[in-house]
Design a protein around this motif. Structure first.
Motif, mmCIF file in Angstrom:
data_model
loop_
_atom_site.group_PDB
_atom_site.id
_atom_site.type_symbol
_atom_site.label_atom_id
_atom_site.label_comp_id
_atom_site.label_asym_id
_atom_site.label_seq_id
_atom_site.Cartn_x
_atom_site.Cartn_y
_atom_site.Cartn_z
ATOM 1 N N GLY A 170 0.801 -1.212 0.000
ATOM 2 C CA GLY A 170 0.000 0.000 0.000
ATOM 3 C C GLY A 170 0.834 1.262 0.000
ATOM 4 N N SER A 171 2.173 1.109 0.041
ATOM 5 C CA SER A 171 3.045 2.273 0.007
ATOM 6 C C SER A 171 2.998 2.948 -1.354
ATOM 7 C CB SER A 171 4.483 1.878 0.362
ATOM 8 O OG SER A 171 4.563 1.432 1.709
ATOM 9 N N ASP A 172 3.372 4.204 -1.389
ATOM 10 C CA ASP A 172 3.274 5.049 -2.578
ATOM 11 C C ASP A 172 3.967 4.408 -3.781
ATOM 12 O OD1 ASP A 172 3.250 7.071 -4.469
ATOM 13 O OD2 ASP A 172 4.054 8.612 -3.126
ATOM 14 N N PRO A 173 3.220 4.081 -4.848
ATOM 15 C CA PRO A 173 3.840 3.444 -6.017
ATOM 16 C C PRO A 173 4.777 4.369 -6.784
ATOM 17 C CG PRO A 173 1.538 3.965 -6.459
ATOM 18 C CD PRO A 173 1.756 4.229 -5.002
ATOM 19 N N ALA A 174 4.744 5.674 -6.487
ATOM 20 C CA ALA A 174 5.678 6.602 -7.122
ATOM 21 C C ALA A 174 7.095 6.427 -6.578
ATOM 22 C CB ALA A 174 5.217 8.043 -6.923
ATOM 23 N N LEU A 175 7.219 5.760 -5.442
ATOM 24 C CA LEU A 175 8.528 5.476 -4.860
ATOM 25 C C LEU A 175 9.009 4.097 -5.318
ATOM 26 C CD1 LEU A 175 7.927 6.649 -1.164
ATOM 27 C CD2 LEU A 175 9.054 7.918 -3.004
ATOM 28 N N PRO A 176 10.315 3.852 -5.289
ATOM 29 C CA PRO A 176 10.858 2.540 -5.684
ATOM 30 C C PRO A 176 10.662 1.523 -4.558
ATOM 31 C CG PRO A 176 12.637 4.012 -5.076
ATOM 32 C CD PRO A 176 11.390 4.827 -5.002
ATOM 33 N N VAL A 177 9.438 1.031 -4.415
ATOM 34 C CA VAL A 177 9.054 0.210 -3.266
ATOM 35 C C VAL A 177 9.196 -1.274 -3.570
ATOM 36 C CG1 VAL A 177 7.153 -0.422 -1.726
ATOM 37 C CG2 VAL A 177 7.469 1.962 -2.399
ATOM 38 N N SER A 178 9.756 -2.000 -2.617
ATOM 39 C CA SER A 178 9.701 -3.452 -2.598
ATOM 40 C C SER A 178 8.959 -3.816 -1.321
ATOM 41 C CB SER A 178 11.109 -4.056 -2.578
ATOM 42 O OG SER A 178 11.050 -5.465 -2.557
ATOM 43 N N HIS A 179 7.870 -4.539 -1.442
ATOM 44 C CA HIS A 179 6.979 -4.728 -0.299
ATOM 45 C C HIS A 179 7.560 -5.658 0.758
ATOM 46 C CE1 HIS A 179 3.304 -3.488 -2.885
ATOM 47 N NE2 HIS A 179 3.886 -2.452 -2.323
ATOM 48 N N LEU A 180 7.372 -5.258 2.007
ATOM 49 C CA LEU A 180 7.695 -6.112 3.144
ATOM 50 C C LEU A 180 6.539 -7.090 3.328
ATOM 51 C CD1 LEU A 180 9.187 -3.568 5.701
ATOM 52 C CD2 LEU A 180 10.241 -5.744 5.060
ATOM 53 N N ALA A 181 6.421 -8.002 2.399
ATOM 54 C CA ALA A 181 5.310 -8.955 2.421
ATOM 55 C C ALA A 181 5.844 -10.333 2.033
ATOM 56 C CB ALA A 181 4.211 -8.515 1.453
#
Length: 357
Positions: free
Chosen positions: A46-57
């Motif tokens: 659910g973190s901002d997709p505009a950021l280079p996110v890799s989910h803690l999931a």
């Protein structure tokens, strides 16, 4: 640089932010990317997709019913958080960390500290809160010489951890282009999580004593507290407008006459104060935790914690302060550019190692 940012697994790094930790992490990641760094942000889904996110999931895991019969079994939330960080740290320790020059831990979890020495790259941990028992234990047993460096978000927070570890101080910052100057004239504003340790009910009582209308904004994280202490005080010039994103909150702060801040705990930094001052809105609040060093004489009026009558007087006084001076104070001390300059310097120091004399 190639930077791994480790964030919260409990709340997404997206607006409207759950708190100052999430807002600071978002601002740091966005500014590092803007400066050309190669960033990977490990954060909650659910973190901002505009950021280079890799989910803690991590892959789904549930503890067996038999294991949960243990009388000391932790909560499901604690287990999910533990599993997320254990998965991440094991992946990094098994070679994943080689993709990065530095790991910056902005979580409140003990595993990134305890397992820092297994990664093979330097780890910087920012201390965002007063001391936590699991993190104290991890610092005592885990990092090893040179594996971790520690940063505190204020002098106050650095001193509160000094019995455990030394830390460099890097104050948090806000985007001054987003939190723009405004001319005020409107109601008082209280913003933050509606929980007992933030004591919004005392802001309500103080503003009612001062005869100043008040707008409350923020997420309700404690429903019982909201029902018993906040809801009965609404009305007669006091309203709750819900959980606003930063654009809506910035607009509200630009028009506010004063920002009221009422910590019933030792505030480690107080990002809401920086957001208000950047908007030209002076602070009326309690001199607790790091707020005295963040606000300063140009930013507002602080009084003895818990003294609602003194806070009411501070509300009346702060409304008359010079808003331009308040904004200048924020520009000098609270900018995100200054914060990220300091973190870049910190990263380079731990990556390059000590300079020979």
């Amino acid at each position: 640089m190639r930077i791994c940012l480790v964030a919260s697994s409990r709340f997404p790094i997206s607006e409207p932010f759950a708190g100052g930790l999430e807002a600071m992490t978002h601002g740091l990641a966005a500014e590092l990317v803007r400066r050309g760094h190669e960033v990977t942000l490990f954060a909650a889904p659910g973190s901002d997709p505009a950021l280079p996110v890799s989910h803690l999931a991590p892959a789904a895991f549930s503890v067996s019913d038999l294991a949960m019969t243990d009388v000391n079994a932790p909560s499901a939330t604690w287990l999910a958080e533990h599993h997320a960080y254990l998965d991440l740290m094991l992946r990094l320790s098994r070679g994943g960390a080689a993709e990065f020059d530095v790991v910056h831990n902005n979580s409140l979890h003990h595993l990134p500290v305890a397992m820092a020495s297994s990664l093979g790259v330097p780890v910087v941990t920012t201390l965002h809160t007063p001391p936590l028992p699991f993190v104290e234990s991890a610092i005592h047993l885990g990092p090893g010489a040179g594996a971790s460096s520690f940063v505190a978000v204020s002098d106050f927070t650095s001193r509160s951890w000094a019995h455990v570890v030394g830390s460099e101080v890097i104050h948090n910052g806000v985007d001054l282009d987003r939190w723009r100057f405004g001319h005020g004239g409107g109601p008082a504003v209280w913003s933050g999580r509606l929980v007992p340790e933030k004591a919004p009910h005392e802001a309500m009582d103080a503003c009612r004593l001062a005869g100043v209308p008040l707008v409350l904004v923020g997420p309700v994280h404690d429903r019982d507290y909201y029902r018993t202490e906040v809801e009965p005080r609404l009305g007669r010039g006091i309203e709750y407008r819900g959980h606003l994103d930063h654009r809506e909150l910035a607009r509200l702060l630009r028009t506010a006459s004063v920002a009221v801040i009422t910590p019933a705990w030792d505030e480690p930094y107080g990002l809401v104060a920086s957001e208000a001052m950047a908007s030209g809105t002076p602070v009326a609040g309690y001199a607790r935790g790091a707020l005295p060093e963040v606000v300063g004489p140009d930013g507002g009026v602080l009084v003895t914690p818990g003294d609602v009558e003194a806070l009411a007087a501070a509300v009346r006084t702060a409304r008359r302060l010079d808003r331009a001076a308040c904004r200048r104070h924020a520009e000098l001390t609270c900018s995100i550019e200054r914060m990220v300059d300091d973190y870049e310097r910190c990263y380079r120091a731990v990556v390059d190692g000590p300079v020979a004399a």
